[in-house]
Design a protein around this motif. Structure first.
Motif, mmCIF file in Angstrom:
data_model
loop_
_atom_site.group_PDB
_atom_site.id
_atom_site.type_symbol
_atom_site.label_atom_id
_atom_site.label_comp_id
_atom_site.label_asym_id
_atom_site.label_seq_id
_atom_site.Cartn_x
_atom_site.Cartn_y
_atom_site.Cartn_z
ATOM 1 N N THR A 38 -8.445 4.586 -3.621
ATOM 2 C CA THR A 38 -7.591 4.907 -2.439
ATOM 3 C C THR A 38 -8.161 6.376 -2.098
ATOM 4 O O THR A 38 -8.864 7.007 -2.420
ATOM 5 N N THR A 50 2.941 9.280 0.699
ATOM 6 C CA THR A 50 1.592 8.572 0.868
ATOM 7 C C THR A 50 1.382 7.631 1.886
ATOM 8 O O THR A 50 0.301 7.207 1.915
ATOM 9 N N SER A 51 2.482 7.537 2.781
ATOM 10 C CA SER A 51 2.201 6.696 3.920
ATOM 11 C C SER A 51 1.277 7.287 4.811
ATOM 12 O O SER A 51 0.704 6.592 5.726
ATOM 13 N N SER A 85 0.968 -1.080 -0.149
ATOM 14 C CA SER A 85 -0.074 0.069 -0.227
ATOM 15 C C SER A 85 0.723 1.402 -0.061
ATOM 16 O O SER A 85 0.640 2.300 -0.665
ATOM 17 N N ASN A 86 1.889 1.318 0.702
ATOM 18 C CA ASN A 86 2.934 2.553 0.698
ATOM 19 C C ASN A 86 3.783 2.711 -0.462
ATOM 20 O O ASN A 86 4.536 3.735 -0.337
ATOM 21 N N TYR A 132 -1.632 8.474 3.889
ATOM 22 C CA TYR A 132 -3.059 8.400 3.765
ATOM 23 C C TYR A 132 -3.470 7.206 3.991
ATOM 24 O O TYR A 132 -2.980 6.022 4.459
ATOM 25 N N THR A 150 7.080 7.786 -1.254
ATOM 26 C CA THR A 150 6.900 6.880 -0.066
ATOM 27 C C THR A 150 6.258 7.528 1.225
ATOM 28 O O THR A 150 5.402 7.038 1.778
ATOM 29 N N THR A 188 4.685 5.472 -5.403
ATOM 30 C CA THR A 188 6.233 5.208 -5.772
ATOM 31 C C THR A 188 6.500 4.212 -6.900
ATOM 32 O O THR A 188 7.197 4.755 -7.952
#
Length: 437
Positions: free
Chosen positions: A149, A214-215, A110-111, A217, A211, A115
């Protein structure tokens, strides 16, 4: 050398100023950058350009406008837009976007989704040599990921644009690379080596930033995402073909054909549905095609009226040292790109003068070629009226201005370019020691 440069006319740049005031001004005041379409703003700017310069008749200026609008680079770009639109429309109609998104969500952690999209964009753009083609191929996938997402659409599309600009700057078959090495008189592979080590840190930092960002969210990937692998194949073929260096016209044309075959084989649509899907995709590119043609005409009239000559004269008159010469080349191609919204045209216009500057101040021709490509590409990936952001925004259905805060790679490429000039002595000695030739 400086005495040979035409002084030009600063007032010839007025049409560009009119566009910026109308487009950006209306967006800032109203809070809606769709309030005044870019096409309308540029048509008004075109009118201003044609009214300027009383020494030429309206008919002469119209001929100049048409020459610029019909330039081979512009028409080539338009054809790419139309093919990309057809491929996007047919692939989407087959269910390829949903299938590709679900496959990506099933495989990638997901993270690392965004990327991974950036890295894929880097590989595709390096192989295809076109940022617009890369954006057209990946933006629908990025949009699908954003919709499934909590990640903002602008952030995902920003990652796609960043990956596209990586290859636009580096690819050996990119128009910008070819223009840069031809005007500076160096080899493609040598320019690639120098250029690559300048921008590599920007790509690595961008991947790390994406990375980290977006981690934060909430990405719900707890469900099982279903997909038919056959509907992913058209995108896979485009990706593989791009990595193999297949011509962008052949690549997108075959992509349309194969996606159509998949849709017919899976009974997703009949032959009339295929035609309608392709037509819908193509029609979605009409405004962008018209905008590109109008921009080409406006730029040619600005050049005819002495606007580009003034930019060249102003910047070169400020050069006094080798380091200043490198910054001068960077500023030169940057300003021309901001004026023309086309990094290939910017390099072609600035290239001959940049070569004269580099010879006079002892700048390595590989370095001058890299500077031309880096600074034209970084601005091309940021300006909201450039083909790259207009294409990305068109696919995503958002304003190009919304994407700008998430353009990490173009911004970092600019910083790396500045640092490479600031420490130019150590960089040149490093490559001289390695005997790159």
């Amino acid at each position: 050398m400086k005495n040979e440069i035409k002084k030009g006319n600063p007032f010839a740049l007025l049409p560009l100023a009119v566009f910026l005031i109308l487009f950006l001004g209306s967006g800032i005041i109203s809070g809606d950058f769709y309030k005044l379409p870019a096409l309308v703003a540029f048509i008004i700017a075109a009118g201003v350009a044609l009214l300027f310069n009383r020494k030429a008749t309206l008919e002469e200026k119209l001929n100049v406008f048409c020459k610029g609008a019909g330039d081979s680079n512009i028409i080539t770009m338009v054809i790419i837009f139309l093919l990309a639109g057809a491929f996007s429309g047919v692939a989407k109609a087959t269910g390829g976007v949903d299938a590709t998104v679900n496959l990506s969500l099933s495989i990638l952690p997901s993270n690392l989704i965004v990327t991974g999209l950036f890295v894929i964009g880097c590989f595709i753009s390096v192989s295809m040599g076109t940022s617009v083609g890369t954006i057209a191929a990946l933006a629908p996938i990025g949009l699908g990921i954003a919709e499934k997402t909590s990640i903002p659409v602008a952030l995902v599309i920003g990652a796609v644009v960043g990956g596209a600009m990586f290859g636009d700057n580096l690819s050996i078959i990119s128009d910008t690379t070819i223009a840069a090495v031809r005007t500076q008189g160096c080899e493609l592979k040598d320019k690639f080596k120098v250029n690559f080590f300048i921008v590599l840190p920007a790509a690595i930092i961008t991947a790390i930033l994406l990375t980290i960002v977006t981690s934060g969210y909430n990405i719900n990937l707890g469900q099982n995402y279903e997909y038919e692998i056959i509907k992913v194949v058209p995108y896979l073929l485009v990706l593989i073909g791009a990595l193999c260096g297949v011509n962008v016209f052949v690549l997108l044309g075959s992509g349309v054909l194969f996606a159509g075959v998949v849709g017919l084989a899976t009974s997703t649509f009949d032959i009339y549905g295929l035609i309608e899907a392709a037509s819908t995709g193509i029609s979605g590119m009409y405004e962008l095609c018209l905008l590109s043609i109008i921009i080409g005409g406006v730029v040619e009239v600005i050049k005819y009226n002495g606007g580009i000559d003034y930019v060249l004269y102003f910047i070169t008159s400020k050069i006094n040292s080798k380091k200043g010469a490198e910054f001068g080349i960077a500023a030169l191609v940057s300003v021309i790109d901001l004026c023309t919204a086309n990094n290939t045209i910017a390099i072609v216009a600035a290239g001959p003068l940049a070569k004269n500057i580099s010879e006079e101040y002892g700048i390595d021709k590989r370095k001058s070629a890299s500077i031309l490509d880096i600074f034209s590409s970084c601005w091309q990936g940021i300006i909201p009226y450039g083909a790259q952001l207009l294409t990305a925004a068109g696919v995503a259905g958002i304003s190009p201005v919304e994407i700008i805060p998430y353009l990490y790679y173009p911004g970092l490429m600019f910083i790396c370019g500045i640092l490479s000039i600031a420490f130019s002595k150590s960089v040149s000695e490093k490559f001289k020691a390695k005997n790159i030739a």
